[in-house]
Design a protein around this motif. Structure first.
Motif, short mmCIF file in Angstrom:
data_model
loop_
_atom_site.label_atom_id
_atom_site.label_comp_id
_atom_site.label_asym_id
_atom_site.label_seq_id
_atom_site.Cartn_x
_atom_site.Cartn_y
_atom_site.Cartn_z
N GLU A 264 0.83 -1.20 0.00
CA GLU A 264 0.00 0.00 0.00
C GLU A 264 0.86 1.26 0.00
O GLU A 264 0.54 2.25 -0.67
CB GLU A 264 -0.92 0.02 1.22
N LYS A 268 0.78 4.21 -2.88
CA LYS A 268 0.57 5.63 -2.58
C LYS A 268 1.66 6.49 -3.21
O LYS A 268 1.41 7.61 -3.66
CB LYS A 268 0.52 5.85 -1.06
N ASP A 271 0.83 6.49 -7.04
CA ASP A 271 -0.38 7.26 -7.34
C ASP A 271 -0.24 8.74 -6.99
O ASP A 271 -1.12 9.54 -7.33
CB ASP A 271 -1.59 6.67 -6.61
N ALA A 273 -0.33 9.85 -3.94
CA ALA A 273 -1.04 10.13 -2.68
C ALA A 273 -0.06 10.55 -1.59
O ALA A 273 -0.44 11.23 -0.63
CB ALA A 273 -1.82 8.89 -2.24
N LEU A 295 -0.46 6.64 7.87
CA LEU A 295 -0.09 5.51 7.02
C LEU A 295 -0.10 4.21 7.81
O LEU A 295 0.33 4.17 8.96
CB LEU A 295 1.30 5.73 6.42
#
Length: 392
Positions: A264, A268, A271, A273, A295
Protein backbone atom coordinates in the motif's frame (compact mmCIF):
# COMPACT_ATOMS: atom_id res chain seq x y z
CA UNK A 1 10.84 -2.99 19.37
CA UNK A 2 8.63 -1.11 21.76
CA UNK A 3 6.84 1.98 20.50
CA UNK A 4 7.18 5.21 22.44
CA UNK A 5 5.39 8.56 22.28
CA UNK A 6 6.86 12.04 22.66
CA UNK A 7 5.78 15.64 22.53
CA UNK A 8 8.32 16.91 19.99
CA UNK A 9 7.83 20.54 21.03
CA UNK A 10 11.00 21.98 19.55
CA UNK A 11 10.99 23.64 16.15
CA UNK A 12 13.09 22.18 13.41
CA UNK A 13 16.62 23.52 13.07
CA UNK A 14 18.05 22.67 9.68
CA UNK A 15 18.95 24.85 6.74
CA UNK A 16 20.33 24.08 3.28
CA UNK A 17 24.11 24.00 3.21
CA UNK A 18 25.80 26.89 1.42
CA UNK A 19 28.66 25.52 -0.63
CA UNK A 20 30.10 25.57 -4.10
CA UNK A 21 29.32 22.43 -6.07
CA UNK A 22 31.08 21.71 -9.32
CA UNK A 23 29.86 18.70 -11.21
CA UNK A 24 32.18 17.28 -13.81
CA UNK A 25 31.74 14.31 -16.09
CA UNK A 26 35.12 12.95 -17.05
CA UNK A 27 34.86 12.98 -20.83
CA UNK A 28 38.27 11.40 -21.24
CA UNK A 29 36.51 8.04 -21.04
CA UNK A 30 33.68 6.78 -23.19
CA UNK A 31 30.27 6.54 -21.55
CA UNK A 32 29.97 2.76 -21.55
CA UNK A 33 29.44 0.37 -18.64
CA UNK A 34 32.39 0.24 -16.29
CA UNK A 35 34.42 3.07 -17.80
CA UNK A 36 32.93 6.44 -16.89
CA UNK A 37 33.89 8.52 -13.89
CA UNK A 38 31.72 11.25 -12.45
CA UNK A 39 33.44 13.62 -10.08
CA UNK A 40 31.35 15.44 -7.53
CA UNK A 41 33.76 18.15 -6.46
CA UNK A 42 32.63 19.84 -3.26
CA UNK A 43 34.14 22.43 -0.98
CA UNK A 44 33.35 20.51 2.19
CA UNK A 45 34.17 21.53 5.74
CA UNK A 46 37.05 19.74 7.41
CA UNK A 47 34.64 18.20 9.91
CA UNK A 48 33.16 15.99 7.18
CA UNK A 49 34.08 12.31 7.30
CA UNK A 50 32.89 9.79 4.73
CA UNK A 51 33.55 6.86 7.07
CA UNK A 52 31.77 8.44 10.04
CA UNK A 53 28.83 9.38 7.82
CA UNK A 54 28.36 5.99 6.18
CA UNK A 55 29.10 3.89 9.26
CA UNK A 56 26.76 5.76 11.57
CA UNK A 57 23.37 4.05 11.40
CA UNK A 58 22.31 0.44 10.96
CA UNK A 59 20.69 0.84 7.56
CA UNK A 60 24.14 1.10 5.96
CA UNK A 61 24.41 -2.62 6.67
CA UNK A 62 21.29 -3.48 4.67
CA UNK A 63 21.13 -4.41 0.99
CA UNK A 64 22.03 -3.05 -1.44
CA UNK A 65 24.66 -1.05 0.47
CA UNK A 66 28.29 -2.08 0.54
CA UNK A 67 31.20 -0.75 2.60
CA UNK A 68 34.81 -1.85 2.22
CA UNK A 69 36.74 -0.43 5.18
CA UNK A 70 40.22 0.96 4.83
CA UNK A 71 43.14 -1.28 5.75
CA UNK A 72 43.85 -1.38 9.47
CA UNK A 73 46.99 0.73 9.01
CA UNK A 74 45.20 3.35 6.90
CA UNK A 75 42.96 6.29 7.78
CA UNK A 76 39.30 5.30 8.11
CA UNK A 77 38.19 7.76 5.43
CA UNK A 78 40.00 5.70 2.81
CA UNK A 79 37.12 3.22 2.98
CA UNK A 80 34.85 2.76 -0.06
CA UNK A 81 31.05 2.91 -0.22
CA UNK A 82 29.32 1.21 -3.12
CA UNK A 83 25.74 0.47 -4.16
CA UNK A 84 23.43 0.53 -7.19
CA UNK A 85 21.34 3.67 -7.70
CA UNK A 86 18.32 3.96 -9.98
CA UNK A 87 17.68 6.83 -12.38
CA UNK A 88 15.12 7.51 -15.10
CA UNK A 89 11.91 9.41 -15.75
CA UNK A 90 9.45 6.52 -15.69
CA UNK A 91 9.22 2.84 -14.77
CA UNK A 92 9.86 1.73 -18.35
CA UNK A 93 12.91 3.97 -18.63
CA UNK A 94 14.54 3.23 -15.27
CA UNK A 95 18.12 1.97 -15.14
CA UNK A 96 20.57 1.07 -12.39
CA UNK A 97 24.16 2.22 -12.21
CA UNK A 98 26.70 0.90 -9.73
CA UNK A 99 28.13 3.89 -7.87
CA UNK A 100 31.35 3.98 -5.88
CA UNK A 101 32.01 6.84 -3.45
CA UNK A 102 35.41 7.73 -2.04
CA UNK A 103 36.86 10.70 -0.17
CA UNK A 104 40.12 12.47 -0.81
CA UNK A 105 41.76 15.82 -0.31
CA UNK A 106 42.95 17.46 -3.49
CA UNK A 107 42.68 20.23 -6.01
CA UNK A 108 39.39 21.06 -7.64
CA UNK A 109 38.48 19.58 -10.98
CA UNK A 110 40.19 21.65 -13.68
CA UNK A 111 37.23 22.43 -15.91
CA UNK A 112 33.76 21.75 -14.52
CA UNK A 113 31.05 20.90 -16.99
CA UNK A 114 28.70 23.23 -15.19
CA UNK A 115 28.45 25.14 -11.94
CA UNK A 116 25.36 25.19 -9.71
CA UNK A 117 24.83 27.12 -6.48
CA UNK A 118 28.14 28.89 -7.14
CA UNK A 119 29.18 30.57 -3.90
CA UNK A 120 32.65 31.46 -2.69
CA UNK A 121 31.55 32.14 0.88
CA UNK A 122 32.76 28.78 2.12
CA UNK A 123 36.53 28.51 2.12
CA UNK A 124 38.79 25.81 3.43
CA UNK A 125 40.59 26.70 6.65
CA UNK A 126 44.35 26.82 6.74
CA UNK A 127 44.80 26.96 2.97
CA UNK A 128 44.55 23.19 2.65
CA UNK A 129 43.13 21.69 -0.54
CA UNK A 130 39.38 21.08 -0.14
CA UNK A 131 37.95 17.73 0.77
CA UNK A 132 36.67 16.03 -2.36
CA UNK A 133 34.12 13.32 -2.89
CA UNK A 134 34.62 11.27 -6.02
CA UNK A 135 31.55 9.48 -7.33
CA UNK A 136 32.55 6.84 -9.88
CA UNK A 137 30.27 4.83 -12.15
CA UNK A 138 31.72 1.32 -12.14
CA UNK A 139 28.97 -0.83 -13.60
CA UNK A 140 25.45 -1.08 -14.90
CA UNK A 141 23.89 1.46 -17.26
CA UNK A 142 25.96 4.63 -17.22
CA UNK A 143 23.80 7.77 -17.47
CA UNK A 144 24.72 10.01 -20.39
CA UNK A 145 22.15 12.78 -19.96
CA UNK A 146 22.71 15.59 -17.48
CA UNK A 147 19.20 15.10 -16.08
CA UNK A 148 20.02 11.53 -15.15
CA UNK A 149 23.45 12.46 -13.79
CA UNK A 150 21.73 15.01 -11.54
CA UNK A 151 19.29 12.35 -10.33
CA UNK A 152 22.19 10.16 -9.22
CA UNK A 153 23.98 13.05 -7.52
CA UNK A 154 20.82 14.05 -5.68
CA UNK A 155 20.68 10.54 -4.21
CA UNK A 156 24.33 10.74 -3.16
CA UNK A 157 23.68 14.06 -1.43
CA UNK A 158 20.71 12.56 0.40
CA UNK A 159 22.68 9.55 1.62
CA UNK A 160 25.43 11.79 3.00
CA UNK A 161 23.11 14.62 4.16
CA UNK A 162 25.20 17.11 2.21
CA UNK A 163 22.32 19.56 1.88
CA UNK A 164 21.68 19.73 5.63
CA UNK A 165 23.41 22.44 7.63
CA UNK A 166 22.89 21.49 11.26
CA UNK A 167 26.20 19.90 12.10
CA UNK A 168 27.93 23.01 13.52
CA UNK A 169 25.11 23.64 15.98
CA UNK A 170 25.08 19.99 17.05
CA UNK A 171 28.84 19.94 17.52
CA UNK A 172 28.57 23.01 19.76
CA UNK A 173 26.36 20.95 22.08
CA UNK A 174 28.28 17.69 21.80
CA UNK A 175 32.12 18.02 21.88
CA UNK A 176 32.66 14.24 21.75
CA UNK A 177 30.66 13.98 18.52
CA UNK A 178 32.64 16.92 17.13
CA UNK A 179 35.92 15.21 17.95
CA UNK A 180 34.74 12.09 16.15
CA UNK A 181 33.10 14.06 13.28
CA UNK A 182 29.92 12.09 13.94
CA UNK A 183 26.49 13.57 13.26
CA UNK A 184 25.66 13.22 9.58
CA UNK A 185 23.91 9.91 10.15
CA UNK A 186 23.45 7.59 7.19
CA UNK A 187 20.18 7.39 5.33
CA UNK A 188 18.91 5.84 2.11
CA UNK A 189 18.89 7.57 -1.30
CA UNK A 190 15.10 7.90 -1.21
CA UNK A 191 12.33 8.46 1.30
CA UNK A 192 10.56 5.34 0.03
CA UNK A 193 13.54 3.11 0.79
CA UNK A 194 13.92 4.58 4.27
CA UNK A 195 10.22 3.99 4.97
CA UNK A 196 10.32 0.38 3.77
CA UNK A 197 13.46 -0.31 5.78
CA UNK A 198 11.72 1.15 8.83
CA UNK A 199 8.73 -1.16 8.36
CA UNK A 200 11.06 -4.17 8.12
CA UNK A 201 12.87 -2.99 11.25
CA UNK A 202 9.84 -2.82 13.54
CA UNK A 203 9.15 -5.73 15.91
CA UNK A 204 11.81 -7.82 14.20
CA UNK A 205 15.25 -9.20 15.04
CA UNK A 206 18.02 -7.57 13.03
CA UNK A 207 18.70 -10.80 11.14
CA UNK A 208 15.09 -10.76 9.92
CA UNK A 209 15.41 -7.15 8.79
CA UNK A 210 18.59 -8.06 6.88
CA UNK A 211 16.85 -10.99 5.21
CA UNK A 212 13.79 -9.04 4.07
CA UNK A 213 15.85 -6.25 2.52
CA UNK A 214 18.12 -8.73 0.77
CA UNK A 215 15.15 -10.58 -0.71
CA UNK A 216 13.44 -7.37 -1.82
CA UNK A 217 16.53 -6.45 -3.82
CA UNK A 218 17.13 -9.97 -5.05
CA UNK A 219 13.61 -10.55 -6.40
CA UNK A 220 12.45 -7.07 -7.39
CA UNK A 221 15.33 -4.65 -7.97
CA UNK A 222 16.87 -3.55 -11.26
CA UNK A 223 19.89 -5.69 -12.19
CA UNK A 224 23.26 -4.00 -12.18
CA UNK A 225 26.53 -5.69 -13.14
CA UNK A 226 29.95 -4.71 -11.93
CA UNK A 227 33.37 -5.57 -13.32
CA UNK A 228 33.12 -9.09 -11.93
CA UNK A 229 30.09 -9.74 -14.08
CA UNK A 230 28.03 -10.92 -11.13
CA UNK A 231 24.69 -9.13 -11.09
CA UNK A 232 23.88 -6.89 -8.19
CA UNK A 233 20.40 -5.50 -7.74
CA UNK A 234 19.17 -2.12 -6.64
CA UNK A 235 16.53 -1.52 -4.01
CA UNK A 236 13.12 -1.81 -5.73
CA UNK A 237 11.25 1.29 -6.76
CA UNK A 238 7.62 1.84 -5.70
CA UNK A 239 6.48 0.85 -9.20
CA UNK A 240 8.38 -2.45 -8.98
CA UNK A 241 6.83 -3.24 -5.61
CA UNK A 242 3.33 -2.53 -6.92
CA UNK A 243 3.94 -4.61 -10.05
CA UNK A 244 5.26 -7.55 -8.02
CA UNK A 245 2.04 -7.80 -6.04
CA UNK A 246 1.31 -8.99 -2.50
CA UNK A 247 1.92 -12.69 -3.16
CA UNK A 248 5.52 -12.15 -4.27
CA UNK A 249 6.16 -9.81 -1.36
CA UNK A 250 4.82 -12.32 1.12
CA UNK A 251 6.11 -15.60 -0.29
CA UNK A 252 9.41 -14.65 -1.95
CA UNK A 253 10.44 -11.57 0.02
CA UNK A 254 9.17 -13.03 3.32
CA UNK A 255 7.48 -9.82 4.48
CA UNK A 256 4.71 -11.66 6.31
CA UNK A 257 2.07 -9.35 7.78
CA UNK A 258 4.13 -6.36 6.57
CA UNK A 259 3.18 -7.24 2.99
CA UNK A 260 -0.01 -5.18 2.95
CA UNK A 261 1.74 -2.17 4.50
CA UNK A 262 4.65 -2.17 2.03
CA UNK A 263 2.41 -2.76 -0.99
CA UNK A 264 0.00 0.00 0.00
CA UNK A 265 2.89 2.37 0.74
CA UNK A 266 4.34 1.74 -2.73
CA UNK A 267 0.96 2.30 -4.36
CA UNK A 268 0.57 5.63 -2.58
CA UNK A 269 3.96 6.72 -3.91
CA UNK A 270 3.06 5.63 -7.44
CA UNK A 271 -0.38 7.26 -7.34
CA UNK A 272 0.98 10.48 -5.88
CA UNK A 273 -1.04 10.13 -2.68
CA UNK A 274 2.26 10.60 -0.83
CA UNK A 275 4.02 13.84 -1.68
CA UNK A 276 7.62 12.77 -1.13
CA UNK A 277 9.07 16.18 -1.96
CA UNK A 278 6.58 17.88 0.33
CA UNK A 279 7.47 15.59 3.23
CA UNK A 280 11.20 16.04 2.58
CA UNK A 281 10.97 19.82 2.67
CA UNK A 282 8.35 20.27 5.44
CA UNK A 283 10.13 21.81 8.42
CA UNK A 284 7.30 21.55 10.95
CA UNK A 285 7.80 18.26 12.82
CA UNK A 286 4.17 18.15 13.97
CA UNK A 287 2.94 18.27 10.37
CA UNK A 288 5.34 15.51 9.31
CA UNK A 289 4.43 13.22 12.18
CA UNK A 290 0.70 13.73 11.61
CA UNK A 291 1.07 12.70 7.97
CA UNK A 292 3.20 9.66 8.82
CA UNK A 293 0.78 8.41 11.47
CA UNK A 294 -1.97 8.29 8.83
CA UNK A 295 -0.09 5.51 7.02
CA UNK A 296 -0.60 1.85 7.84
CA UNK A 297 2.41 0.35 9.57
CA UNK A 298 3.60 3.66 11.03
CA UNK A 299 2.97 3.82 14.74
CA UNK A 300 4.94 5.93 17.25
CA UNK A 301 8.30 4.19 16.76
CA UNK A 302 8.14 3.98 12.96
CA UNK A 303 6.96 7.56 12.53
CA UNK A 304 9.65 8.92 14.85
CA UNK A 305 12.31 6.89 13.07
CA UNK A 306 11.34 8.27 9.67
CA UNK A 307 11.33 11.75 11.19
CA UNK A 308 14.95 11.48 12.32
CA UNK A 309 15.84 10.23 8.85
CA UNK A 310 14.25 13.45 7.60
CA UNK A 311 16.52 15.43 9.98
CA UNK A 312 13.83 16.06 12.61
CA UNK A 313 16.20 15.13 15.39
CA UNK A 314 13.85 16.11 18.19
CA UNK A 315 12.07 12.81 17.47
CA UNK A 316 12.20 9.95 19.98
CA UNK A 317 12.26 6.53 18.28
CA UNK A 318 12.85 4.75 21.57
CA UNK A 319 12.46 0.97 21.76
CA UNK A 320 13.90 -2.06 23.51
CA UNK A 321 17.44 -0.97 22.58
CA UNK A 322 16.86 2.21 24.59
CA UNK A 323 15.94 0.11 27.59
CA UNK A 324 19.02 -2.07 27.16
CA UNK A 325 21.32 0.96 26.79
CA UNK A 326 19.99 2.68 29.90
CA UNK A 327 20.25 -0.50 31.95
CA UNK A 328 23.83 -1.10 30.82
CA UNK A 329 25.19 2.44 30.89
CA UNK A 330 22.77 4.82 32.65
CA UNK A 331 22.17 2.91 35.90
CA UNK A 332 18.53 2.11 35.20
CA UNK A 333 17.31 -0.80 37.35
CA UNK A 334 16.01 -3.84 35.48
CA UNK A 335 12.72 -3.53 37.36
CA UNK A 336 12.00 -0.11 35.84
CA UNK A 337 9.22 -0.37 33.19
CA UNK A 338 10.07 0.64 29.62
CA UNK A 339 7.76 3.66 29.76
CA UNK A 340 9.68 5.10 32.70
CA UNK A 341 13.00 4.34 31.00
CA UNK A 342 11.78 6.36 28.01
CA UNK A 343 10.90 9.24 30.33
CA UNK A 344 14.42 9.14 31.76
CA UNK A 345 15.84 9.08 28.26
CA UNK A 346 13.86 12.14 27.24
CA UNK A 347 15.10 14.02 30.31
CA UNK A 348 18.68 12.82 29.80
CA UNK A 349 18.87 14.08 26.20
CA UNK A 350 16.84 17.28 26.68
CA UNK A 351 20.00 19.45 27.00
CA UNK A 352 20.85 18.52 23.41
CA UNK A 353 17.62 19.92 21.94
CA UNK A 354 16.81 20.10 19.09
CA UNK A 355 19.26 17.26 18.41
CA UNK A 356 18.14 14.76 21.04
CA UNK A 357 18.15 11.82 18.64
CA UNK A 358 21.72 12.45 17.50
CA UNK A 359 22.96 12.54 21.10
CA UNK A 360 21.02 9.37 21.91
CA UNK A 361 22.23 7.57 18.81
CA UNK A 362 25.83 8.59 19.51
CA UNK A 363 25.59 6.74 22.82
CA UNK A 364 23.81 3.72 21.39
CA UNK A 365 26.17 3.46 18.41
CA UNK A 366 29.20 3.49 20.69
CA UNK A 367 27.50 0.79 22.72
CA UNK A 368 27.18 -1.34 19.58
CA UNK A 369 30.86 -0.80 18.80
CA UNK A 370 31.79 -1.78 22.36
CA UNK A 371 29.83 -5.03 22.10
CA UNK A 372 31.36 -5.84 18.72
CA UNK A 373 34.86 -4.87 19.84
CA UNK A 374 35.49 -2.95 16.62
CA UNK A 375 34.91 0.60 15.41
CA UNK A 376 31.98 0.74 13.01
CA UNK A 377 34.16 2.32 10.31
CA UNK A 378 36.00 -1.02 10.21
CA UNK A 379 32.87 -3.13 9.76
CA UNK A 380 32.70 -4.76 6.35
CA UNK A 381 29.40 -4.89 4.44
CA UNK A 382 29.60 -6.92 1.24
CA UNK A 383 26.94 -6.99 -1.49
CA UNK A 384 27.33 -10.67 -2.24
CA UNK A 385 27.84 -12.18 1.17
CA UNK A 386 24.76 -13.39 2.96
CA UNK A 387 24.42 -10.72 5.64
CA UNK A 388 23.32 -12.03 8.98
CA UNK A 389 22.53 -10.71 12.39
CA UNK A 390 26.19 -10.68 13.42
CA UNK A 391 27.45 -8.18 10.85
CA UNK A 392 26.18 -5.17 12.81
Amino acid sequence: DADADADGDQDKHSQPCVMRRRLCLDNSQALVPGSATLKLDMDLPDNFSLAQTICSYGYFGLCPNGWEPAASNEAEDLGVFQRPLVYGTSHNEEHAVLVRITQARGAAAPTPCRTSEDDDSMSNAGGLPPLRLEVAFVGGMIPTQQEHVDQVLAQVRRILRLDCDYITDFFALHPKAKERRYGRTFRSPSLFEDMVKTITNCNMKWSGTVRMNRLLCQHLGHACEDHGGEPLRAFPTPAQVVAAGPEVLKEQCKLGYRTAWVHELARKFVDGAIDAQGIETERNPHVVRTELLKLKGFGPFASFNVMQLLSHFEAFPFDTETVRLFREEKNCPKSLPAKQVFERARAHYKPYAPFQFLAYWFDLWQNYEHHKGLASTRWRVCHREQLNGNNL
